[in-house]
Every structure is written in structure tokens, then in C-alpha cells.
Design a protein around this motif. Structure first.
Motif, PDB file in Angstrom:
ATOM      1  N   ALA A 100       2.490  -9.288   0.695  1.00  0.00           N
ATOM      2  CA  ALA A 100       3.154  -8.161   0.028  1.00  0.00           C
ATOM      3  C   ALA A 100       4.544  -7.930   0.637  1.00  0.00           C
TER       4      ALA A 100
ATOM      5  N   ASP B  42       0.007  -2.540  11.363  1.00  0.00           N
ATOM      6  CA  ASP B  42      -0.953  -1.561  10.864  1.00  0.00           C
ATOM      7  C   ASP B  42      -0.335  -0.180  11.093  1.00  0.00           C
TER       8      ASP B  42
ATOM      9  N   GLY C  14       3.773  -2.261   0.364  1.00  0.00           N
ATOM     10  CA  GLY C  14       3.175  -2.995  -0.766  1.00  0.00           C
ATOM     11  C   GLY C  14       4.224  -3.835  -1.468  1.00  0.00           C
TER      12      GLY C  14
HETATM   13  C1  LIG Z   1      -1.312   1.073  -2.943  1.00  0.00           C
HETATM   14  S1  LIG Z   1      -0.479  -0.196  -2.094  1.00  0.00           S
HETATM   15  C2  LIG Z   1       1.162   0.414  -1.904  1.00  0.00           C
HETATM   16  C3  LIG Z   1       2.012   0.183  -3.100  1.00  0.00           C
HETATM   17  C4  LIG Z   1       3.466   0.578  -2.886  1.00  0.00           C
HETATM   18  N1  LIG Z   1       3.612   2.008  -2.687  1.00  0.00           N
HETATM   19  C5  LIG Z   1       4.336   0.113  -4.006  1.00  0.00           C
HETATM   20  O1  LIG Z   1       4.964   0.945  -4.670  1.00  0.00           O
HETATM   21  O2  LIG Z   1       4.391  -1.097  -4.252  1.00  0.00           O
HETATM   22  C6  LIG Z   1      -1.100  -0.016  -0.472  1.00  0.00           C
HETATM   23  C7  LIG Z   1      -0.527  -0.997   0.537  1.00  0.00           C
HETATM   24  O3  LIG Z   1      -0.842  -0.467   1.820  1.00  0.00           O
HETATM   25  C8  LIG Z   1      -1.178  -1.514   2.671  1.00  0.00           C
HETATM   26  N2  LIG Z   1      -2.019  -0.933   3.723  1.00  0.00           N
HETATM   27  C9  LIG Z   1      -3.226  -0.359   3.583  1.00  0.00           C
HETATM   28  N3  LIG Z   1      -3.681   0.060   4.780  1.00  0.00           N
HETATM   29  C10 LIG Z   1      -2.721  -0.243   5.688  1.00  0.00           C
HETATM   30  C11 LIG Z   1      -2.595  -0.050   7.094  1.00  0.00           C
HETATM   31  N4  LIG Z   1      -3.569   0.532   7.811  1.00  0.00           N
HETATM   32  N5  LIG Z   1      -1.460  -0.461   7.698  1.00  0.00           N
HETATM   33  C12 LIG Z   1      -0.462  -1.055   6.990  1.00  0.00           C
HETATM   34  N6  LIG Z   1      -0.538  -1.287   5.659  1.00  0.00           N
HETATM   35  C13 LIG Z   1      -1.647  -0.875   5.016  1.00  0.00           C
HETATM   36  C14 LIG Z   1      -1.881  -2.519   1.797  1.00  0.00           C
HETATM   37  O4  LIG Z   1      -1.801  -3.809   2.362  1.00  0.00           O
HETATM   38  C15 LIG Z   1      -1.110  -2.397   0.483  1.00  0.00           C
HETATM   39  O5  LIG Z   1      -0.080  -3.341   0.407  1.00  0.00           O
END
Ligand SMILES: C[S@@+](CC[C@H](N)C(=O)[O-])C[C@H]1O[C@@H](n2cnc3c(N)ncnc32)[C@H](O)[C@@H]1O
Length: 324
Positions: free
Chosen positions: A67, A88, A41
Motif C-alpha cells: 500500500a 505499526d 493505505g
Molecule cells: C482503511 S485503510 C486506509 C485507507 C486510506 N485512508 C486511504 O484513503 O487510502 C487502512 C490501512 O491501515 C493500515 N493499518 C491497519 N492497522 C495498522 C497499524 N496498526 N499500523 C499501521 N498501519 C495499519 C492497513 O494496512 C491499511 O492500509
């Protein structure tokens, strides 16, 4: 200074990582070593891991390139201690093999959407901004929410809205969507959908949330396949942990948390077969010890400070040694 994207001035400023202290403690990040942040993220958790020990390194994965760009900018000061991959996380084994990574000290998954995605006026996650109904975390692949609304049957739409959005009036909303489609009009923007749902169900009498909130959540989960293969991802993550390595998972939805809970129980050796089965067929083998008997939730103080944390649940596990 944080990097701006597409002139929107988006940055990690104002984004608060959820359950930060608790996560870093459960990951035992102060021991250093290599950690994989599967949902980097805006890099909040990654940065805290890098700060916990000068010996810590992070491989950050995200499927959102925007991101990742911001995270790279933020974490540039840590030099080669931070690397990133656009992927992913459900392809964790392939990603780690390509990055020539062996076993790791810890794996983190902070599931769901980032504030960058929700607050973006262009990405269509929220009806607060009128935007094309996209909702893809990875804008380089897959079907948009508008395409999904144009393709799914009424039954499937109702099921998704009911299951993923826990929306009681799912069937009514699905019928309105299909009727709109049949009239030759497509639902293309966030405002189109929000006003259709509002008219289908009427205002929320208690006025706690906008009537379209649950439908938007359901569509987002469906567009991004958020519940698909979560169990296999967790098994891959545990596979890559070194003995005493840690896995931490933050979820924001009861369906997501249920999958995390069950998978960790299975990986701890607890049979998940229905009680009526004469013998175990689920293949539960004890490879981890669960560190959170109950999921850790944010304190009232954290929720007050960051209302988006309110539904967060943190679960963690420790890899057992190979002899166990
Ligand atoms: C809640 S945010 C994470 C925030 C991060 N922990 C921070 O402190 O900034 C979730 C992130 O996970 C990514 N995400 C969700 N599902 C994913 C997947 N299957 N594979 C890779 N990234 C994924 C989203 O694009 C998003 O940027």
C-alpha cells in the motif's frame, strides 16, 4: 498513472476514501501544518489533506509495504510535502521521534483493511479468491491465519470467532476446525476455510452474507491484533498534538468504536471507573475536547456509492491548550 504491483495491476483507482469531506473538515486541514496519517493505505485521505492547503504536509504510516508503494507513487506530485514510513502506528512515539517530528497539527487513523488488501487475489483476506490463508497486513512479520488456525485451542478459536466475528455458531465452527486438524489435514487456503465453515453451519437462510464472512472478519482481526493497544495508540497521538490540534478516527467494527469512544472520553476527563468504585482509579485527565458527541456515519448516498463505507464511524477530538 498508478503503479502496478506483481503484475496484478493493483492501483488506488476505484478506491474511495470513507467519510472524506467530514474527516478533512474535522481535522481542519485547511489550516495547513504537519499531519500524521497513521493508516495511509492508498493515500486517499492523505491526498485530500495535501490538497486542503498548499502549506499542509503529511507523514504517512502504514504497515503494508505494498500500500505504501502505491501511496508514494500517487503522492509523488506533492514532493517533500509527503513522507512515508513503514511501521505499526502503535509505535507512534518511536516513529515520530525517529522522524524528528515535534508536535503536529493533526493525526488521522482510518482503521481496518484497505480495498487493496481485500481485493488482492493473493493475500488471503477474502474467500472470493482462492489464496493461501495469510491475512497479514504486514507480510514481513507475524503469524498467518493458517498458522493461527493450526495453533489455537478450540476454546480460543471459538472465543475469537464469537467476539470478533459476532458469529453465533462460533463453537460449532471451532469444533470443525479442530476436527479437521486432528484428521491430519491442515486448513491452508481461503477456499478450504470457506467451504469448511459453509459445511459446519449450512447456508445462510436469509442469504444476506456468505456463511464464512463473520469467521473471516474474526480471523483478520486476530491475525493483525487490530484491537490491541488501540487505547495506548490514541493516547500517544493526543500527546503529539499541538494545542487546538485535531485527532480523527474512523472505525468499522463496534468493538473498535467502543475502544475509541471510551479512550476519547477518558482523555476528555470523564472518569471510566465502574460506578461502584468509591474513587477514581482510571486516571482520566482532561486533555481534549470531543468534537463529535455522536459518531459521524456515512450518508445513504455515500453508502450507495461505496457499500464498504456502511459500518464506518468517525470520531474526532481537539487538543486543549497546555494551561487547561
Ligand atoms: C482503511 S485503510 C486506509 C485507507 C486510506 N485512508 C486511504 O484513503 O487510502 C487502512 C490501512 O491501515 C493500515 N493499518 C491497519 N492497522 C495498522 C497499524 N496498526 N499500523 C499501521 N498501519 C495499519 C492497513 O494496512 C491499511 O492500509
Amino acid at each position: 498513472m498508478a503503479m502496478a504491483f506483481g503484475g496484478q495491476g493493483l492501483s488506488h483507482q476505484g478506491h474511495r476514501p470513507v467519510l472524506l469531506r467530514e474527516t478533512i473538515e474535522l481535522l481542519a486541514a485547511e489550516r495547513g501544518g504537519l499531519f500524521v496519517d497513521c493508516t495511509v493505505g492508498l493515500g486517499g485521505h492523505s491526498e485530500a489533506i495535501l490538497q486542503a492547503s498548499s502549506d499542509a504536509q503529511v507523514l504517512g504510516i502504514d504497515r503494508d509495504e505494498e500500500a505504501l508503494g502505491l501511496a508514494r507513487e500517487r503522492l509523488a506530485q506533492y514532493g517533500s510535502r509527503f513522507r512515508s514510513v513503514h511501521a505499526d502506528f502503535r509505535e507512534l512515539t518511536r516513529v515520530l521521534a525517529t522522524a524528528e517530528v515535534g508536535r503536529v497539527r493533526g493525526v488521522l487513523a482510518d482503521l481496518g483493511v484497505s480495498s487493496l488488501q481485500v481485493d488482492s487475489p493473493l493475500r488471503g483476506f477474502s474467500f472470493r479468491h482462492d489464496a493461501p490463508l495469510d491475512m497479514r497486513m504486514d507480510v514481513t512479520s507475524g503469524e498467518t491465519a493458517a498458522q493461527l488456525l493450526g495453533r489455537l485451542s478450540e476454546v480460543d478459536l471459538a472465543r475469537i470467532i464469537f467476539e470478533y466475528g459476532e458469529e453465533r455458531r462460533a463453537r460449532r465452527i471451532a469444533r470443525w476446525i479442530v476436527e479437521r486438524r486432528e484428521s491430519g489435514e491442515q486448513i491452508q487456503t481461503t477456499r478450504d476455510l470457506a467451504s469448511l465453515v459453509e459445511r459446519a453451519v449450512g447456508p445462510d437462510k436469509k442469504r444476506r452474507i456468505h456463511p464464512a464472512t463473520r469467521t473471516f472478519q474474526a480471523l483478520r482481526i486476530a491475525v493483525n491484533g487490530e484491537l490491541e493497544d488501540l487505547d495506548s495508540f490514541l493516547a500517544q497521538a493526543v500527546d503529539y498534538l499541538e494545542p487546538d490540534g485535531r485527532l480523527a478516527v474512523i472505525s468499522f467494527h463496534s468493538l473498535e468504536d467502543r475502544i475509541v469512544k471510551r479512550t476519547l472520553l477518558k482523555l476528555s476527563g470523564r472518569c471510566q471507573c465502574p460506578p461502584r468504585f468509591p474513587q477514581c482509579v482510571c486516571g482520566a485527565v482532561s486533555v481534549v475536547e470531543i468534537l463529535t458527541k455522536r459518531p459521524i456515519a456515512p450518508t445513504d448516498e455515500e453508502i450507495e456509492d461505496n457499500p464498504r463505507a456502511r459500518s464506518a464511524k468517525l470520531r474526532a477530538a481537539r487538543k486543549l491548550s497546555d494551561e487547561n
